[in-house]
Scaffold this motif. Sequence first.
Motif, short mmCIF file in Angstrom:
data_model
loop_
_atom_site.label_atom_id
_atom_site.label_comp_id
_atom_site.label_asym_id
_atom_site.label_seq_id
_atom_site.Cartn_x
_atom_site.Cartn_y
_atom_site.Cartn_z
N SER A 44 23.84 18.65 -9.39
CA SER A 44 23.76 20.07 -9.72
C SER A 44 22.75 20.81 -8.85
N THR A 45 22.25 20.18 -7.80
CA THR A 45 21.23 20.83 -6.95
C THR A 45 21.85 21.36 -5.66
N ARG A 46 21.15 22.28 -5.02
CA ARG A 46 21.57 22.75 -3.71
C ARG A 46 20.91 21.94 -2.60
N HIS A 47 19.74 21.36 -2.88
CA HIS A 47 18.93 20.81 -1.79
C HIS A 47 18.75 19.30 -1.81
N VAL A 48 19.21 18.64 -2.88
CA VAL A 48 19.01 17.19 -2.96
C VAL A 48 20.36 16.47 -2.84
N ARG A 49 20.38 15.43 -2.01
CA ARG A 49 21.56 14.58 -1.89
C ARG A 49 21.11 13.15 -2.11
N ALA A 50 21.97 12.35 -2.72
CA ALA A 50 21.61 10.97 -3.03
C ALA A 50 22.26 10.02 -2.03
N ALA A 51 21.58 8.93 -1.73
CA ALA A 51 22.11 7.91 -0.82
C ALA A 51 22.22 6.59 -1.56
N LEU A 52 23.29 5.87 -1.26
CA LEU A 52 23.59 4.59 -1.92
C LEU A 52 22.96 3.45 -1.12
N GLY A 53 22.00 2.76 -1.72
CA GLY A 53 21.26 1.77 -0.94
C GLY A 53 21.29 0.35 -1.47
N LEU A 54 20.89 -0.55 -0.59
CA LEU A 54 20.58 -1.94 -0.95
C LEU A 54 19.52 -2.36 0.07
N HIS A 55 18.27 -2.21 -0.35
CA HIS A 55 17.13 -2.33 0.57
C HIS A 55 16.95 -3.77 1.04
N PRO A 56 16.69 -3.97 2.36
CA PRO A 56 16.53 -5.34 2.86
C PRO A 56 15.41 -6.12 2.16
N GLN A 57 14.40 -5.42 1.67
CA GLN A 57 13.28 -6.11 1.02
C GLN A 57 13.66 -6.65 -0.36
N VAL A 58 14.78 -6.22 -0.92
CA VAL A 58 15.20 -6.76 -2.23
C VAL A 58 16.44 -7.63 -2.12
N VAL A 59 16.92 -7.83 -0.88
CA VAL A 59 18.16 -8.60 -0.70
C VAL A 59 18.02 -10.03 -1.23
N ALA A 60 16.84 -10.64 -1.08
CA ALA A 60 16.66 -12.02 -1.55
C ALA A 60 17.02 -12.14 -3.03
N GLU A 61 16.63 -11.16 -3.85
CA GLU A 61 16.92 -11.23 -5.29
C GLU A 61 18.21 -10.53 -5.67
N ARG A 62 18.66 -9.58 -4.83
CA ARG A 62 19.74 -8.70 -5.27
C ARG A 62 21.01 -8.76 -4.41
N ALA A 76 29.96 8.08 -2.23
CA ALA A 76 28.70 8.35 -1.52
C ALA A 76 28.99 8.82 -0.09
N ARG A 77 28.47 9.98 0.28
CA ARG A 77 28.54 10.36 1.70
C ARG A 77 27.38 9.75 2.47
N TYR A 78 26.24 9.58 1.77
CA TYR A 78 25.03 9.06 2.40
C TYR A 78 24.78 7.63 1.94
N VAL A 79 24.31 6.80 2.88
CA VAL A 79 24.05 5.40 2.59
C VAL A 79 22.61 5.08 2.99
N GLY A 80 21.85 4.48 2.07
CA GLY A 80 20.47 4.10 2.40
C GLY A 80 19.64 3.90 1.15
N GLU A 81 18.72 3.14 1.15
CA GLU A 81 18.12 2.53 2.31
C GLU A 81 18.76 1.17 2.55
N VAL A 82 19.18 0.96 3.79
CA VAL A 82 19.77 -0.32 4.18
C VAL A 82 19.13 -0.72 5.52
N GLY A 83 19.33 -1.97 5.92
CA GLY A 83 18.78 -2.40 7.21
C GLY A 83 18.26 -3.82 7.17
N LEU A 84 17.26 -4.08 8.02
CA LEU A 84 16.70 -5.42 8.15
C LEU A 84 15.18 -5.36 8.15
N ASP A 85 14.55 -6.41 7.60
CA ASP A 85 13.09 -6.48 7.57
C ASP A 85 12.65 -7.91 7.87
N ALA A 86 12.00 -8.10 9.03
CA ALA A 86 11.51 -9.43 9.41
C ALA A 86 9.99 -9.49 9.32
#
Length: 241
Positions: A44-62, A76-86
């Motif tokens: 219902s907002t004009r300025h906030v958009r949500a992104a669908l994420g699966l954060h690399p720091q929680v991948v071990a458990e999730r 979802a048009r936006y995706v995040g937070e996703v990626g890699l963390d070494a």
Amino acid sequence: MHCHLDLYPDHAAMVSECDRAHVRTLAVTTTPRAWPRNRDLAASTRHVRAALGLHPQVVAERSGELPLWVSYLDEARYVGEVGLDAGKQFYGSLALQKEIFRDILVACADRGGKILSVHAVRTTPIVLDMLEDYLPAQRGRVVLHWFGGSKADARRAVDLGCYFSINIEMLRKPHQRALVAGLPEHRLLTETDGPFTTVAHRPARPTDIAATVQALAAVRVTGVAATARLIRANLRVLLET
Ligand code: MN
């Protein structure tokens, strides 16, 4: 382009604050379980958009939540937070992180039209390899969040069509300031990554983005208003492609 609105004590209040202050904010999430509430509060907002994420720091458990992530992807048009963390703490799950990130990129390329906010800690070249292999620029756009790669990595990211969302911490260290100054201006965007960055010794809020624009203007040796216009124009182009 990157703020964790759901990690502040009052998520709903933060969403309203962004809207009241007219601060366009991409609310990234760390698990697909957070998607429905983020989606609903942003709707219902004009300025906030949500992104669908699966954060690399929680991948071990999730990692088992990947099917849930996929189940929400069409809304979802936006995706995040996703990626890699070494980083030290997460290095142990890097192989699993790569599998999950590959599946995410392949799913995004298949659907088309997604905008991704991507985390890459000590993995920038691998992330760029994977973008090259699995997400052609015409199938989805990537915004590299808190870029920590080398100048050569940055050139390669530009060639792959990536944007860079710049936060205030990146502008505090001289070598990173120099790197940001060398990025092509049409690929610059901003982020707070709140609440993980600080302003005046407290967690940054979306309204603190003004400080980032100011610091970015100083790095680029341009005016604050011109930098704000540039960022808005870049966002418009990103949303129209
Ligand atoms: Mn983040």
